[in-house]
Write an enzyme that holds these catalytic residues in place. Sequence first.
Site, mmCIF file in Angstrom:
data_model
loop_
_atom_site.group_PDB
_atom_site.id
_atom_site.type_symbol
_atom_site.label_atom_id
_atom_site.label_comp_id
_atom_site.label_asym_id
_atom_site.label_seq_id
_atom_site.Cartn_x
_atom_site.Cartn_y
_atom_site.Cartn_z
ATOM 1 C CG HIS A 263 -8.984 -8.371 3.443
ATOM 2 N ND1 HIS A 263 -7.887 -7.957 4.154
ATOM 3 C CD2 HIS A 263 -9.955 -8.632 4.362
ATOM 4 C CE1 HIS A 263 -8.181 -7.965 5.442
ATOM 5 N NE2 HIS A 263 -9.428 -8.375 5.592
ATOM 6 C CE LYS B 191 -7.270 -6.091 -0.573
ATOM 7 N NZ LYS B 191 -6.343 -5.373 0.324
ATOM 8 C CG HIS C 233 -1.868 -1.136 1.302
ATOM 9 N ND1 HIS C 233 -3.035 -1.171 0.567
ATOM 10 C CD2 HIS C 233 -1.834 -2.295 2.000
ATOM 11 C CE1 HIS C 233 -3.681 -2.303 0.820
ATOM 12 N NE2 HIS C 233 -2.965 -3.001 1.679
ATOM 13 C CG HIS D 4 -4.324 -10.716 4.535
ATOM 14 N ND1 HIS D 4 -3.149 -9.988 4.441
ATOM 15 C CD2 HIS D 4 -5.328 -9.864 4.195
ATOM 16 C CE1 HIS D 4 -3.439 -8.748 4.086
ATOM 17 N NE2 HIS D 4 -4.742 -8.648 3.920
ATOM 18 C CG ASP E 26 -1.255 -5.672 4.324
ATOM 19 O OD1 ASP E 26 -1.638 -4.687 3.666
ATOM 20 O OD2 ASP E 26 -1.917 -6.166 5.253
#
Length: 392
Positions: A213, A172, A51, A233, A305
């Site tokens: 996510h 996303k 990010h 993740h 991340d």
Amino acid sequence: MESGEYAEGDLRCEDGRIAETGRGLRAPDGARVLDLAGARVVPGLIDAHVHVTASTADLGALPSMSPAYVAAHSARTMGGMLDRGFTTVRDASGADYGLADAQAEGLIRGPRLLFCGRALSQTGGHGDLRGRGQSSTDDHPCCAGVGRVADGVDAVRAAARDELRKGAHHLKVMASGGVASPTDRIDSTQYSMDELRAVVEEAEAANRYVAAHAYTARAVNRALEAGVRSVEHGNLIDDSSVELFLRHEAFLVPTLVTYWALKEEGRAFGLPEGSWRKVDEVLDAGLRALERAHRAGVRLAFGTDLLGGMHRHQSHEFRLRGEVQRPLDVLRAATTGAAELVGMAGEIGTLSVGARADLLVLDGDPLRDLGVLAEPKHLRHVVQDGRVVAPA
């Protein structure tokens, strides 16, 4: 990284590409020659979950910041990533075409930027950063932010089409709760199956893909069944999740270092107390999930991340993964694996003739010691598109 073995020889770059490899190559007149005797050369690294606009761990504060201020922070963050050997990154929400164009035109130093724009979130989901006392939303494109709220099939289709209109390399979707969001639970599922499938349909229509996510097996499995290409993740997956990854040939992108960093430094860099308390729910499980997926042969890509001042820990992800994987497997996740995920196999993450000339010159052997990649002091040169770009 296809063979996992070194070959001694020369490498010639031309017009930003690898033009020739072999022994005893002759340099063209006027070409810059680097004598790398004794060094190891590997492809430029790829971080598939960053990010670059996250100058603080308090993501809810970003929309109140000047876009110019956010861009300045992003430029510094991206320059640091390049100095650590990352020549391509996939932004997992926040970055836009402006930053990607600025990097491509040489206005800022940084990795090649593959962006998704803003992540799609349901009301009260991981991309809805309003506190309980806030009612209004402001998704105006002038404002910085990582998510946009869309509810219902028609609304998520319109939001997906809008991000694609602006040039998104991928989409996303927030398919579960998360650490940084103030009003959801990590173990929640988010979006209906019809909404998830609608986003996937829009991405596929544009020859793009969806990253989701998700933490728990329940959330991960729903996303995989809806057709997402990558799960971000995935700390709480189980054996049923592994079966779905294999069946759909999807990727898992673990991000171990962010939980380590959030626990150690999150509050100092703006992470709200309520979010900090959530970290323990996923911290210890991440390494076990990586080991489970790796053992089963799930496709893996490297991701970090990180937020705010914690970006500097990006390379520590190599050490963490090395606890359960061989160095070669970790390096492949950050080269060939990530390249395949983003649809650029043969273009990046390789030293093959015809690929982009992104490469690292190392003074140690990362296949024996991942510390060579985890500690940027071992980087002798970073080459991007055939030019030495670091040391700056």
